[in-house]
Design a protein around this motif. Structure first.
Motif, PDB file in Angstrom:
ATOM      1  N   THR A 107     -47.397 -27.510  -9.217  1.00  0.00           N
ATOM      2  CA  THR A 107     -46.167 -27.922  -9.891  1.00  0.00           C
ATOM      3  C   THR A 107     -46.348 -29.278 -10.572  1.00  0.00           C
ATOM      4  O   THR A 107     -47.446 -29.816 -10.634  1.00  0.00           O
ATOM      5  CB  THR A 107     -45.019 -28.040  -8.871  1.00  0.00           C
ATOM      6  N   HIS A 128     -36.668 -21.787 -19.316  1.00  0.00           N
ATOM      7  CA  HIS A 128     -36.926 -22.692 -18.194  1.00  0.00           C
ATOM      8  C   HIS A 128     -35.584 -23.384 -17.918  1.00  0.00           C
ATOM      9  O   HIS A 128     -35.297 -24.421 -18.485  1.00  0.00           O
ATOM     10  CB  HIS A 128     -38.012 -23.675 -18.641  1.00  0.00           C
ATOM     11  N   THR A 155     -45.554 -19.393 -17.660  1.00  0.00           N
ATOM     12  CA  THR A 155     -45.308 -20.411 -16.653  1.00  0.00           C
ATOM     13  C   THR A 155     -44.019 -21.149 -16.972  1.00  0.00           C
ATOM     14  O   THR A 155     -43.554 -21.154 -18.115  1.00  0.00           O
ATOM     15  CB  THR A 155     -46.473 -21.406 -16.539  1.00  0.00           C
ATOM     16  N   ASP A 156     -43.434 -21.748 -15.932  1.00  0.00           N
ATOM     17  CA  ASP A 156     -42.196 -22.512 -16.060  1.00  0.00           C
ATOM     18  C   ASP A 156     -41.059 -21.667 -16.630  1.00  0.00           C
ATOM     19  O   ASP A 156     -40.258 -22.140 -17.428  1.00  0.00           O
ATOM     20  CB  ASP A 156     -42.410 -23.756 -16.918  1.00  0.00           C
ATOM     21  N   LYS A 195     -37.713 -19.083 -15.834  1.00  0.00           N
ATOM     22  CA  LYS A 195     -36.702 -18.609 -14.889  1.00  0.00           C
ATOM     23  C   LYS A 195     -36.184 -17.243 -15.305  1.00  0.00           C
ATOM     24  O   LYS A 195     -35.993 -16.354 -14.476  1.00  0.00           O
ATOM     25  CB  LYS A 195     -35.542 -19.619 -14.804  1.00  0.00           C
ATOM     26  N   ASN A 222     -45.364 -17.620 -13.026  1.00  0.00           N
ATOM     27  CA  ASN A 222     -45.011 -18.657 -12.052  1.00  0.00           C
ATOM     28  C   ASN A 222     -44.175 -18.083 -10.911  1.00  0.00           C
ATOM     29  O   ASN A 222     -43.379 -17.160 -11.086  1.00  0.00           O
ATOM     30  CB  ASN A 222     -44.293 -19.829 -12.711  1.00  0.00           C
ATOM     31  N   LEU A 237     -42.645 -20.385  -8.011  1.00  0.00           N
ATOM     32  CA  LEU A 237     -42.599 -21.729  -7.438  1.00  0.00           C
ATOM     33  C   LEU A 237     -42.576 -21.748  -5.914  1.00  0.00           C
ATOM     34  O   LEU A 237     -43.314 -22.484  -5.271  1.00  0.00           O
ATOM     35  CB  LEU A 237     -41.371 -22.451  -7.985  1.00  0.00           C
ATOM     36  N   HIS A 244     -34.583 -21.152  -7.119  1.00  0.00           N
ATOM     37  CA  HIS A 244     -34.728 -22.416  -7.838  1.00  0.00           C
ATOM     38  C   HIS A 244     -34.017 -22.300  -9.175  1.00  0.00           C
ATOM     39  O   HIS A 244     -33.992 -21.227  -9.785  1.00  0.00           O
ATOM     40  CB  HIS A 244     -36.207 -22.768  -8.042  1.00  0.00           C
ATOM     41  N   SER A 258     -34.706 -23.507 -12.175  1.00  0.00           N
ATOM     42  CA  SER A 258     -35.432 -23.420 -13.445  1.00  0.00           C
ATOM     43  C   SER A 258     -36.772 -22.697 -13.367  1.00  0.00           C
ATOM     44  O   SER A 258     -37.465 -22.590 -14.377  1.00  0.00           O
ATOM     45  CB  SER A 258     -35.655 -24.828 -14.017  1.00  0.00           C
ATOM     46  N   HIS A 259     -37.136 -22.218 -12.193  1.00  0.00           N
ATOM     47  CA  HIS A 259     -38.385 -21.470 -12.024  1.00  0.00           C
ATOM     48  C   HIS A 259     -38.117 -20.176 -11.265  1.00  0.00           C
ATOM     49  O   HIS A 259     -37.248 -20.129 -10.383  1.00  0.00           O
ATOM     50  CB  HIS A 259     -39.405 -22.276 -11.210  1.00  0.00           C
ATOM     51  N   ASN A 301     -38.669 -17.653  -8.381  1.00  0.00           N
ATOM     52  CA  ASN A 301     -39.209 -17.699  -7.027  1.00  0.00           C
ATOM     53  C   ASN A 301     -40.097 -16.468  -6.833  1.00  0.00           C
ATOM     54  O   ASN A 301     -40.317 -15.683  -7.760  1.00  0.00           O
ATOM     55  CB  ASN A 301     -38.094 -17.791  -5.989  1.00  0.00           C
ATOM     56  N   HIS A 320     -48.235 -22.001 -10.705  1.00  0.00           N
ATOM     57  CA  HIS A 320     -47.192 -23.030 -10.645  1.00  0.00           C
ATOM     58  C   HIS A 320     -46.519 -22.997  -9.271  1.00  0.00           C
ATOM     59  O   HIS A 320     -45.293 -22.884  -9.144  1.00  0.00           O
ATOM     60  CB  HIS A 320     -46.169 -22.846 -11.762  1.00  0.00           C
TER      61      HIS A 320
END
Length: 257
Positions: free
Chosen positions: A14, A156, A173-174, A176, A195, A197, A202, A204-205, A207, A227
């Motif tokens: 991260t 994101h 990546t990054d 949501k 990604n 996280l 979360h 903005s990401h 899970n 990530h």
């Protein structure tokens, strides 16, 4: 570096990396090298060319560690510091190969780079600064020296970001959320990097549950989680719990297409 198309994971952590400064949790104190994660970045090698996705704060270290002797182009997903901070360290490639490095980014990201690295774009150029050629991209396919790159729009939190598909490798990546029409671009990929996280929700990401859901939709041959935070868990414990075609990426992992 081999002529075979592959992806090399330069960093899989991260924005804080793993271990996190001052943290003594079991992940941050793990002695397993797979639990040591630099900021997220990747190298996709195809057609004898090296494409770097994001130049985070660890870019110099990553290039030295993996003996990357040339960079064809840099593709930026978005402008956050953990994805752009190492851009200045392209200078050795300028000096060694006597040419500018082409950087592909959206207008908003280009504007952020010009603020962050104002001295690079100054009218009164200081000797030895990075030589960068900026290429504007949007959410439509483009070609880099004969290699087709397909951007993939995702979000994101509320920030628009881009993933990329090069050959049959998709790198996200990054993110949501991803619109349905954009997720269609992932289908048929042999390798999907996504990604994940942590296990908890979360803002903005994705899970782990959300990442696995997208993997199930896209049905790649293999998927790799990146990530990852220190709250995801230990590599040795968590990978055995994943579906058989899903793996946890780690720094230095190379996957051939």
């Amino acid at each position: 570096m081999s002529a075979q198309t592959h992806i090399l994971f330069l960093g899989t952590g991260t924005s804080q990396g793993v271990p996190v400064i001052s943290c003594d949790c079991r992940i941050c104190t793990s002695t397993d090298k797979r639990d040591k994660r630099l900021r997220t970045s990747a190298l996709i090698h195809t057609g004898g060319q090296n494409f770097i996705i994001d130049t985070g704060p660890d870019f110099r270290q990553q290039m030295l560690t993996h003996k990357v002797d040339d960079v064809t182009a840099v593709l930026f997903t978005h402008e956050h510091k953990d994805h752009v901070a190492g851009l200045d360290d392209i200078r050795p490639y300028n000096f060694m190969h006597k040419r500018a490095i082409t950087v592909y980014a959206e207008r908003r990201v280009q504007d952020a780079l010009k603020r962050e690295f104002a001295y690079v774009f100054s009218e009164n150029r200081y000797p030895g600064i990075p030589e960068i050629k900026m290429e504007l991209i949007q959410n439509s396919a483009f070609s880099v020296q004969g290699v087709k790159v397909i951007p993939i729009r995702a979000y994101h939190y509320k920030l628009p970001v881009l993933g990329f598909r090069i050959d049959d490798i998709v790198y996200l990546t990054d993110i949501k959320t991803i619109p349905k029409e954009e997720s269609e671009k992932i289908k048929g990929a042999k390798i999907l990097v996504i990604n994940a996280l942590r296990k908890e929700e979360h803002i903005s990401h994705m899970n782990l549950e959300e990442a696995l859901s997208l993997i199930e939709f896209a049905k790649p041959e293999r998927a790799y989680l990146t990530h990852l935070s220190h709250r995801f868990g230990l590599h040795a414990e968590e990978e055995s719990l994943l579906p058989e075609n899903v793996f946890i990426a780690y720094d230095g992992l190379r996957i051939n297409l």
